[in-house]
Write a protein that holds these residues in place. Sequence first.
Motif, mmCIF file in Angstrom:
data_model
loop_
_atom_site.group_PDB
_atom_site.id
_atom_site.type_symbol
_atom_site.label_atom_id
_atom_site.label_comp_id
_atom_site.label_asym_id
_atom_site.label_seq_id
_atom_site.Cartn_x
_atom_site.Cartn_y
_atom_site.Cartn_z
ATOM 1 N N ASN A 51 -20.143 5.929 -15.403
ATOM 2 C CA ASN A 51 -19.105 6.393 -16.324
ATOM 3 C C ASN A 51 -17.755 5.686 -16.178
ATOM 4 O O ASN A 51 -16.829 5.984 -16.912
ATOM 5 C CB ASN A 51 -18.906 7.907 -16.199
ATOM 6 C CG ASN A 51 -18.628 8.333 -14.779
ATOM 7 O OD1 ASN A 51 -18.082 7.576 -13.991
ATOM 8 N ND2 ASN A 51 -19.003 9.553 -14.449
ATOM 9 N N ARG A 52 -17.629 4.776 -15.246
ATOM 10 C CA ARG A 52 -16.401 3.988 -15.075
ATOM 11 C C ARG A 52 -16.794 2.530 -14.850
ATOM 12 O O ARG A 52 -16.608 1.953 -13.789
ATOM 13 C CB ARG A 52 -15.558 4.492 -13.894
ATOM 14 C CG ARG A 52 -15.088 5.944 -13.983
ATOM 15 C CD ARG A 52 -14.145 6.155 -15.147
ATOM 16 N NE ARG A 52 -13.536 7.482 -15.146
ATOM 17 C CZ ARG A 52 -14.030 8.529 -15.791
ATOM 18 N NH1 ARG A 52 -15.153 8.442 -16.467
ATOM 19 N NH2 ARG A 52 -13.400 9.696 -15.771
ATOM 20 N N SER A 71 -10.510 5.705 -14.367
ATOM 21 C CA SER A 71 -10.089 7.105 -14.415
ATOM 22 C C SER A 71 -8.600 7.190 -14.682
ATOM 23 O O SER A 71 -7.822 6.345 -14.253
ATOM 24 C CB SER A 71 -10.413 7.799 -13.098
ATOM 25 O OG SER A 71 -11.808 7.897 -12.931
ATOM 26 N N LYS A 80 -12.699 13.338 -18.802
ATOM 27 C CA LYS A 80 -13.284 12.771 -20.025
ATOM 28 C C LYS A 80 -12.326 11.816 -20.737
ATOM 29 O O LYS A 80 -12.541 11.441 -21.887
ATOM 30 C CB LYS A 80 -13.713 13.893 -20.962
ATOM 31 C CG LYS A 80 -14.866 14.710 -20.390
ATOM 32 C CD LYS A 80 -15.307 15.788 -21.350
ATOM 33 C CE LYS A 80 -16.475 16.568 -20.746
ATOM 34 N NZ LYS A 80 -16.956 17.599 -21.678
ATOM 35 N N THR A 81 -11.269 11.419 -20.046
ATOM 36 C CA THR A 81 -10.295 10.464 -20.571
ATOM 37 C C THR A 81 -10.266 9.251 -19.655
ATOM 38 O O THR A 81 -10.225 9.396 -18.435
ATOM 39 C CB THR A 81 -8.897 11.100 -20.621
ATOM 40 O OG1 THR A 81 -8.947 12.248 -21.464
ATOM 41 C CG2 THR A 81 -7.867 10.122 -21.154
ATOM 42 N N VAL A 82 -10.293 8.063 -20.248
ATOM 43 C CA VAL A 82 -10.301 6.832 -19.451
ATOM 44 C C VAL A 82 -9.310 5.814 -20.011
ATOM 45 O O VAL A 82 -8.954 5.853 -21.190
ATOM 46 C CB VAL A 82 -11.707 6.179 -19.396
ATOM 47 C CG1 VAL A 82 -12.687 7.048 -18.628
ATOM 48 C CG2 VAL A 82 -12.231 5.873 -20.789
ATOM 49 N N ALA A 109 -19.115 4.654 -23.615
ATOM 50 C CA ALA A 109 -18.277 5.795 -23.245
ATOM 51 C C ALA A 109 -18.757 7.074 -23.925
ATOM 52 O O ALA A 109 -18.819 8.132 -23.291
ATOM 53 C CB ALA A 109 -16.817 5.503 -23.594
ATOM 54 N N ILE A 114 -17.452 10.521 -22.418
ATOM 55 C CA ILE A 114 -16.015 10.262 -22.514
ATOM 56 C C ILE A 114 -15.548 10.671 -23.911
ATOM 57 O O ILE A 114 -16.211 10.376 -24.905
ATOM 58 C CB ILE A 114 -15.702 8.766 -22.262
ATOM 59 C CG1 ILE A 114 -16.230 8.310 -20.909
ATOM 60 C CG2 ILE A 114 -14.221 8.472 -22.440
ATOM 61 C CD1 ILE A 114 -15.671 9.027 -19.722
ATOM 62 N N ILE A 117 -10.105 7.377 -25.050
ATOM 63 C CA ILE A 117 -9.821 6.092 -24.384
ATOM 64 C C ILE A 117 -8.399 5.701 -24.761
ATOM 65 O O ILE A 117 -7.989 5.845 -25.913
ATOM 66 C CB ILE A 117 -10.787 4.986 -24.846
ATOM 67 C CG1 ILE A 117 -12.228 5.325 -24.496
ATOM 68 C CG2 ILE A 117 -10.400 3.646 -24.231
ATOM 69 C CD1 ILE A 117 -13.230 4.261 -24.927
#
Length: 164
Positions: A51-52, A71, A80-82, A109, A114, A117
């Motif tokens: 996830n990253r 992150s 859930k925000t990147v 994402a 996610i 973004i």
Amino acid sequence: MITYHNATLEDLPFIVDVYNSTIASRQVTADTVPVSVESRLEWFYQHNPQNRPLWLIKYQDQPCGWISLSSFYGRPAFYKTVEISLYLDQDFRGKKIGQFMVDKIEQFAKQAGIEAIFSYVFRHNLPSVNLFKKMQYQQWGLLPKIAELDNVQRDLVILGKRLD
């Protein structure tokens, strides 16, 4: 023509070289002197394929850049925000690689859960601002004159996109 894979530790020197190549322009990063591979190890290990991601990008089988999701703020409520980062070697800019890769990482994402973004971009970095606007990112914030590069105060814009 454009491919990518999860970056390995062996890719890190190239990733750092591409990053360092942007410093002199005073458009892309707030770093003012080159960083070392060693100084980027912790950052490298903060990424994972689930996830990253940190992807090495190739164009016609030649490494040309990298893209990552990181992150935001390190607090559980922001899971859930990147933050997206995209760096291309100058010889590969203008070939729509950025658009292709932003689309690919957005698809990834969504599948990873996610929901948002964003990217921090200097307002005078018009190629990046235009790329994200073309990809339907909106200005979520403006930090006026927050950075000083070569005695010039610079604005930082926050460009973001909801994926849900």
